[in-house]
Scaffold this motif. Structure first.
Motif, PDB file in Angstrom:
ATOM      1  N   SER A  43      -6.094  -5.765  -8.095  1.00  0.00           N
ATOM      2  CA  SER A  43      -6.373  -7.049  -8.743  1.00  0.00           C
ATOM      3  C   SER A  43      -7.871  -7.249  -8.960  1.00  0.00           C
ATOM      4  CB  SER A  43      -5.769  -8.209  -7.957  1.00  0.00           C
ATOM      5  OG  SER A  43      -6.401  -8.363  -6.725  1.00  0.00           O
ATOM      6  N   ARG A  44      -8.710  -6.717  -8.076  1.00  0.00           N
ATOM      7  CA  ARG A  44     -10.162  -6.839  -8.266  1.00  0.00           C
ATOM      8  C   ARG A  44     -10.633  -6.041  -9.473  1.00  0.00           C
ATOM      9  NH1 ARG A  44     -13.347  -6.213  -2.802  1.00  0.00           N
ATOM     10  NH2 ARG A  44     -15.024  -6.906  -4.171  1.00  0.00           N
ATOM     11  N   LEU A  45      -9.961  -4.925  -9.752  1.00  0.00           N
ATOM     12  CA  LEU A  45     -10.327  -4.116 -10.912  1.00  0.00           C
ATOM     13  C   LEU A  45      -9.712  -4.657 -12.200  1.00  0.00           C
ATOM     14  CD1 LEU A  45     -10.037  -0.593  -9.275  1.00  0.00           C
ATOM     15  CD2 LEU A  45     -12.127  -1.618 -10.200  1.00  0.00           C
ATOM     16  N   GLY A  46      -8.604  -5.370 -12.083  1.00  0.00           N
ATOM     17  CA  GLY A  46      -7.960  -5.930 -13.268  1.00  0.00           C
ATOM     18  C   GLY A  46      -7.426  -4.845 -14.191  1.00  0.00           C
ATOM     19  N   ASP A  47      -7.252  -5.200 -15.453  1.00  0.00           N
ATOM     20  CA  ASP A  47      -6.710  -4.211 -16.390  1.00  0.00           C
ATOM     21  C   ASP A  47      -7.530  -4.088 -17.673  1.00  0.00           C
ATOM     22  OD1 ASP A  47      -6.042  -6.577 -17.605  1.00  0.00           O
ATOM     23  OD2 ASP A  47      -3.892  -6.201 -17.656  1.00  0.00           O
ATOM     24  N   SER A  48      -8.778  -4.548 -17.656  1.00  0.00           N
ATOM     25  CA  SER A  48      -9.618  -4.431 -18.848  1.00  0.00           C
ATOM     26  C   SER A  48     -10.091  -2.991 -19.062  1.00  0.00           C
ATOM     27  CB  SER A  48     -10.821  -5.371 -18.763  1.00  0.00           C
ATOM     28  OG  SER A  48     -11.647  -5.013 -17.670  1.00  0.00           O
ATOM     29  N   VAL A  49     -10.181  -2.232 -17.974  1.00  0.00           N
ATOM     30  CA  VAL A  49     -10.552  -0.821 -18.041  1.00  0.00           C
ATOM     31  C   VAL A  49      -9.473  -0.041 -17.290  1.00  0.00           C
ATOM     32  CG1 VAL A  49     -12.262   0.917 -17.383  1.00  0.00           C
ATOM     33  CG2 VAL A  49     -13.029  -1.352 -18.115  1.00  0.00           C
ATOM     34  N   HIS A  50      -8.960   1.011 -17.923  1.00  0.00           N
ATOM     35  CA  HIS A  50      -7.947   1.857 -17.289  1.00  0.00           C
ATOM     36  C   HIS A  50      -8.613   3.107 -16.737  1.00  0.00           C
ATOM     37  CE1 HIS A  50      -4.394  -0.450 -18.507  1.00  0.00           C
ATOM     38  NE2 HIS A  50      -5.184  -0.824 -19.507  1.00  0.00           N
ATOM     39  N   PHE A  51      -8.077   3.618 -15.636  1.00  0.00           N
ATOM     40  CA  PHE A  51      -8.672   4.747 -14.934  1.00  0.00           C
ATOM     41  C   PHE A  51      -7.685   5.902 -14.868  1.00  0.00           C
ATOM     42  CE2 PHE A  51     -10.530   0.824 -13.309  1.00  0.00           C
ATOM     43  CZ  PHE A  51     -11.884   1.077 -13.481  1.00  0.00           C
ATOM     44  N   TYR A  52      -8.180   7.108 -15.184  1.00  0.00           N
ATOM     45  CA  TYR A  52      -7.357   8.312 -15.176  1.00  0.00           C
ATOM     46  C   TYR A  52      -8.083   9.382 -14.363  1.00  0.00           C
ATOM     47  CZ  TYR A  52      -5.131   5.732 -18.897  1.00  0.00           C
ATOM     48  OH  TYR A  52      -4.503   4.750 -19.613  1.00  0.00           O
ATOM     49  N   PHE A  53      -7.440   9.799 -13.266  1.00  0.00           N
ATOM     50  CA  PHE A  53      -8.041  10.735 -12.329  1.00  0.00           C
ATOM     51  C   PHE A  53      -7.654  12.168 -12.661  1.00  0.00           C
ATOM     52  CE2 PHE A  53      -8.119   6.712 -10.267  1.00  0.00           C
ATOM     53  CZ  PHE A  53      -9.281   6.727  -9.519  1.00  0.00           C
ATOM     54  N   GLY A  54      -8.617  13.071 -12.479  1.00  0.00           N
ATOM     55  CA  GLY A  54      -8.354  14.491 -12.677  1.00  0.00           C
ATOM     56  C   GLY A  54      -7.775  14.748 -14.050  1.00  0.00           C
ATOM     57  N   ASN A  55      -6.662  15.450 -14.065  1.00  0.00           N
ATOM     58  CA  ASN A  55      -6.025  15.790 -15.343  1.00  0.00           C
ATOM     59  C   ASN A  55      -4.842  14.875 -15.671  1.00  0.00           C
ATOM     60  OD1 ASN A  55      -4.212  16.671 -13.463  1.00  0.00           O
ATOM     61  ND2 ASN A  55      -4.163  18.799 -14.140  1.00  0.00           N
ATOM     62  N   GLN A  56      -4.853  13.657 -15.149  1.00  0.00           N
ATOM     63  CA  GLN A  56      -3.788  12.700 -15.475  1.00  0.00           C
ATOM     64  C   GLN A  56      -3.733  12.509 -16.990  1.00  0.00           C
ATOM     65  OE1 GLN A  56      -4.896   9.116 -13.328  1.00  0.00           O
ATOM     66  NE2 GLN A  56      -2.982   9.188 -12.175  1.00  0.00           N
ATOM     67  N   PRO A  57      -2.531  12.473 -17.538  1.00  0.00           N
ATOM     68  CA  PRO A  57      -2.434  12.214 -18.976  1.00  0.00           C
ATOM     69  C   PRO A  57      -2.970  10.816 -19.317  1.00  0.00           C
ATOM     70  CG  PRO A  57      -0.264  12.668 -18.004  1.00  0.00           C
ATOM     71  CD  PRO A  57      -1.251  12.666 -16.897  1.00  0.00           C
ATOM     72  N   ALA A  58      -3.715  10.754 -20.406  1.00  0.00           N
ATOM     73  CA  ALA A  58      -4.285   9.485 -20.868  1.00  0.00           C
ATOM     74  C   ALA A  58      -3.890   9.297 -22.327  1.00  0.00           C
ATOM     75  CB  ALA A  58      -5.798   9.518 -20.733  1.00  0.00           C
ATOM     76  N   PRO A  59      -3.923   8.071 -22.810  1.00  0.00           N
ATOM     77  CA  PRO A  59      -3.675   7.848 -24.238  1.00  0.00           C
ATOM     78  C   PRO A  59      -4.705   8.607 -25.083  1.00  0.00           C
ATOM     79  CG  PRO A  59      -3.683   5.774 -23.032  1.00  0.00           C
ATOM     80  CD  PRO A  59      -4.169   6.831 -22.090  1.00  0.00           C
ATOM     81  N   ALA A  60      -4.410   8.720 -26.352  1.00  0.00           N
ATOM     82  CA  ALA A  60      -5.309   9.432 -27.257  1.00  0.00           C
ATOM     83  C   ALA A  60      -6.702   8.806 -27.227  1.00  0.00           C
ATOM     84  CB  ALA A  60      -4.754   9.391 -28.674  1.00  0.00           C
TER      85      ALA A  60
END
Length: 148
Positions: A43-60
């Motif tokens: 909740s402190r990070l919210g959802d305005s920025v998304h985080f993807y670790f290592g080789n996690q699939p991310a949107p285009a």
């Protein structure tokens, strides 16, 4: 008086040689998911920025805005390694978020541990260095705009 000064010098010498033993630096690998669930991190990070670790699939990726790194430390005195490391992890994540927001990124991809510039990329865990007094987490990532 002379004996007192000799005793004080001897005691200081013993203390100084014992200090490095207290400065043990343990490498601790901890789960990202547990750190995100601790300290109200999600909740402190919210959802305005998304985080993807290592080789996690991310949107285009629509636009790459750069890369950056952060190194955060926290007081570990009297705390378990996990508790101290999770605090340092949250501080590092908040730092990544702040930088992302400042340059207009909506995601950070390829997040990897980067303690002493030694990279450890994982989708599930992060590296923390914990000692008797301090714990530290260093992360790096790519700042991007992704399709939503």
């Amino acid at each position: 008086m002379k004996n007192l000064m000799l005793m004080m010098a001897a005691a200081a010498g013993i203390l100084l040689t014992a200090l490095p033993a207290q400065a043990v630096d343990r490498i601790v690998m901890l789960p990202v998911g547990a750190a995100m669930a601790d300290n109200d991190a999600q909740s402190r990070l919210g959802d305005s920025v998304h985080f993807y670790f290592g080789n996690q699939p991310a949107p285009a990726v629509l636009e790459k805005l750069g890369s950056n790194k952060t190194s955060q430390k926290t007081n570990a005195f009297g705390k378990s390694d996990e508790k101290a490391c999770n605090w340092a992890f949250l501080s590092a994540m908040l730092s990544l978020q702040k930088h992302a927001q400042s340059i207009g990124a909506n995601a950070v991809t390829n997040i990897a541990s980067n303690y002493n510039n030694v990279e450890h990329a994982s989708a599930t865990e992060f590296e923390c260095h914990a000692g008797a007094i301090m714990a530290g987490v260093a992360l790096k990532g790519d700042f991007v705009k992704v399709a939503r």
